[in-house]
Design a protein around this motif. Structure first.
Motif, mmCIF file in Angstrom:
data_model
loop_
_atom_site.group_PDB
_atom_site.id
_atom_site.type_symbol
_atom_site.label_atom_id
_atom_site.label_comp_id
_atom_site.label_asym_id
_atom_site.label_seq_id
_atom_site.Cartn_x
_atom_site.Cartn_y
_atom_site.Cartn_z
ATOM 1 N N ALA A 1 -42.454 -36.042 -13.590
ATOM 2 C CA ALA A 1 -41.558 -34.655 -13.453
ATOM 3 C C ALA A 1 -41.310 -34.088 -14.789
ATOM 4 O O ALA A 1 -41.335 -32.806 -15.015
ATOM 5 N N LEU A 2 -40.990 -34.952 -15.542
ATOM 6 C CA LEU A 2 -40.591 -34.545 -17.224
ATOM 7 C C LEU A 2 -41.827 -33.698 -17.866
ATOM 8 O O LEU A 2 -41.665 -32.696 -18.387
ATOM 9 N N VAL A 3 -42.840 -34.450 -17.727
ATOM 10 C CA VAL A 3 -44.096 -33.824 -18.426
ATOM 11 C C VAL A 3 -44.382 -32.488 -17.642
ATOM 12 O O VAL A 3 -44.889 -31.492 -18.276
ATOM 13 N N THR A 4 -44.325 -32.530 -16.230
ATOM 14 C CA THR A 4 -44.767 -31.266 -15.533
ATOM 15 C C THR A 4 -43.869 -30.111 -16.170
ATOM 16 O O THR A 4 -44.260 -29.062 -15.919
ATOM 17 N N GLU A 5 -42.407 -30.563 -15.956
ATOM 18 C CA GLU A 5 -41.423 -29.385 -16.610
ATOM 19 C C GLU A 5 -41.721 -28.879 -17.858
ATOM 20 O O GLU A 5 -41.665 -27.737 -18.262
ATOM 21 N N SER A 6 -42.209 -29.813 -18.796
ATOM 22 C CA SER A 6 -42.571 -29.308 -20.003
ATOM 23 C C SER A 6 -43.726 -28.334 -20.043
ATOM 24 O O SER A 6 -43.663 -27.222 -20.721
ATOM 25 N N GLY B 1 -54.411 -19.008 -17.740
ATOM 26 C CA GLY B 1 -55.984 -19.327 -18.155
ATOM 27 C C GLY B 1 -56.424 -20.222 -16.641
ATOM 28 O O GLY B 1 -56.084 -19.815 -15.696
ATOM 29 N N GLN B 2 -57.466 -21.000 -17.167
ATOM 30 C CA GLN B 2 -58.435 -21.548 -16.207
ATOM 31 C C GLN B 2 -57.448 -22.699 -15.435
ATOM 32 O O GLN B 2 -57.616 -22.777 -14.011
ATOM 33 N N HIS B 3 -56.537 -23.322 -16.075
ATOM 34 C CA HIS B 3 -55.610 -24.380 -15.448
ATOM 35 C C HIS B 3 -54.424 -23.948 -15.223
ATOM 36 O O HIS B 3 -53.617 -23.294 -16.425
ATOM 37 N N SER B 4 -53.622 -24.208 -14.234
ATOM 38 C CA SER B 4 -52.238 -24.009 -14.011
ATOM 39 C C SER B 4 -51.549 -25.069 -14.687
ATOM 40 O O SER B 4 -51.862 -26.130 -15.322
ATOM 41 N N PRO B 5 -50.211 -25.004 -15.158
ATOM 42 C CA PRO B 5 -49.298 -25.847 -15.958
ATOM 43 C C PRO B 5 -49.330 -27.271 -15.185
ATOM 44 O O PRO B 5 -49.250 -28.294 -15.731
ATOM 45 N N GLU B 6 -49.165 -27.121 -13.865
ATOM 46 C CA GLU B 6 -49.215 -28.111 -12.948
ATOM 47 C C GLU B 6 -50.481 -29.016 -13.025
ATOM 48 O O GLU B 6 -50.437 -30.423 -13.164
ATOM 49 N N GLU B 7 -51.584 -28.335 -13.193
ATOM 50 C CA GLU B 7 -53.067 -29.199 -13.218
ATOM 51 C C GLU B 7 -53.103 -29.803 -14.254
ATOM 52 O O GLU B 7 -53.533 -30.960 -14.533
ATOM 53 N N ILE B 8 -52.661 -29.111 -15.655
ATOM 54 C CA ILE B 8 -52.640 -29.431 -17.008
ATOM 55 C C ILE B 8 -51.833 -30.799 -17.048
ATOM 56 O O ILE B 8 -52.246 -31.927 -17.669
ATOM 57 N N ALA B 9 -50.818 -30.716 -16.608
ATOM 58 C CA ALA B 9 -49.629 -31.945 -16.381
ATOM 59 C C ALA B 9 -50.429 -33.062 -15.753
ATOM 60 O O ALA B 9 -50.231 -34.137 -16.091
ATOM 61 N N ARG B 10 -50.970 -32.824 -14.823
ATOM 62 C CA ARG B 10 -51.677 -33.947 -13.935
ATOM 63 C C ARG B 10 -52.467 -34.708 -14.918
ATOM 64 O O ARG B 10 -52.953 -35.800 -14.795
ATOM 65 N N GLN B 11 -53.490 -33.973 -15.402
ATOM 66 C CA GLN B 11 -54.529 -34.280 -16.369
ATOM 67 C C GLN B 11 -53.925 -35.240 -17.614
ATOM 68 O O GLN B 11 -54.686 -36.332 -17.624
ATOM 69 N N TYR B 12 -53.026 -34.614 -18.158
ATOM 70 C CA TYR B 12 -52.290 -35.369 -19.299
ATOM 71 C C TYR B 12 -51.857 -36.891 -18.708
ATOM 72 O O TYR B 12 -51.999 -37.843 -19.130
ATOM 73 N N LEU B 13 -50.981 -36.741 -17.422
ATOM 74 C CA LEU B 13 -50.266 -37.801 -16.891
ATOM 75 C C LEU B 13 -51.476 -39.128 -16.595
ATOM 76 O O LEU B 13 -51.332 -40.041 -16.704
ATOM 77 N N SER B 14 -52.633 -38.291 -16.053
ATOM 78 C CA SER B 14 -53.421 -39.527 -15.749
ATOM 79 C C SER B 14 -54.107 -40.157 -16.899
ATOM 80 O O SER B 14 -54.408 -41.501 -16.892
ATOM 81 N N MET B 15 -54.211 -39.435 -18.146
ATOM 82 C CA MET B 15 -54.717 -40.143 -19.018
ATOM 83 C C MET B 15 -53.345 -40.986 -19.968
ATOM 84 O O MET B 15 -53.886 -42.203 -20.163
ATOM 85 N N VAL B 16 -52.233 -40.536 -19.943
ATOM 86 C CA VAL B 16 -51.146 -41.340 -20.316
ATOM 87 C C VAL B 16 -51.114 -42.480 -19.544
ATOM 88 O O VAL B 16 -50.735 -43.760 -20.034
#
Length: 211
Positions: free
Chosen positions: A101-106, A188-203
């Motif tokens: 949730a913190l990453v998504t909010e960021s 852009g192409q990706h929403s903030p929530e989608e970018i957060a999801r991708q980052y979280l998957s990697m982390v």
């Protein structure tokens, strides 16, 4: 007999106060983009005024200095950031859910205040030593405490690896997330929530306990 003229019906005018607030917001948005692109020290009031399509003297009608503009830009961003963070931290979520949730909010804040985030990244260290911008250092302490406590909870709960260096992980996640302000553009192409999801998957694939 002369006919009585009907009163003319005109559209209601926008209240002057509301118009001033809207214009102030537009000027702050312009100033934030200029500060982010050229740097605070290299930016003059005249440059901001030129970008806003007005005379430098007219800008002083709204703000007494570029310092005032920068302070309002950063306070607005951080106030909104902490509204979101406090809601997450007070929700009683588990450590992994809190981290997510913190990453998504960021990323949502980067979407809303991309230029302010870029300024914060570049300028906060040198600004924080000034009394006027002391709130930046306090926010950084709160920020670090929130992330470190979440990671430590995760290690204690065995959600994150026992050998995890929480401070190193905090720095990695912090820098990985906020550096996105340098390339992210709203709409852009990706929403903030989608970018957060991708980052979280990697982390999280790297720090979650392996079954």
């Amino acid at each position: 007999m002369p006919t009585k003229k009907k009163p003319q019906v005109t559209a209601p005018k926008k209240p002057a106060a509301a118009a001033a607030v809207a214009r102030r917001g537009e000027l702050l948005s312009t100033a934030a983009e200029v500060f982010a692109e050229h740097g605070y020290n290299a930016t003059t009031v005249r440059r901001i005024a030129d970008e806003a399509g007005m005379l430098a003297g007219s800008l002083y009608y709204h703000f007494d200095s570029k310092e005032s503009m920068l302070e309002e830009i950063l306070r607005t961003f951080l106030d909104e950031l902490w509204d979101g963070y406090d809601a997450v931290l007070g929700a009683g979520l588990g450590p992994r859910e809190t981290l997510e949730a913190l990453v998504t909010e960021s990323f949502r804040e980067i979407d809303r205040h991309r230029a302010a985030v870029a300024i914060y990244q570049k300028e906060s260290k040198q600004l924080a030593v000034q009394e006027r911008f002391a709130f930046l250092a306090e926010s950084q302490r709160r920020f670090e405490k929130a992330w470190l406590s979440t990671l430590r909870r995760g290690v204690t709960a065995r959600v994150f690896r026992a050998d995890l260096d929480v401070r190193l992980t905090y720095r990695f996640v912090r820098d990985t997330v906020w550096v996105a302000a340098s390339w992210y553009r709203p709409g852009g192409q990706h929403s903030p929530e989608e970018i957060a999801r991708q980052y979280l998957s990697m982390v999280l694939d790297g720090i979650a306990v392996r079954e």
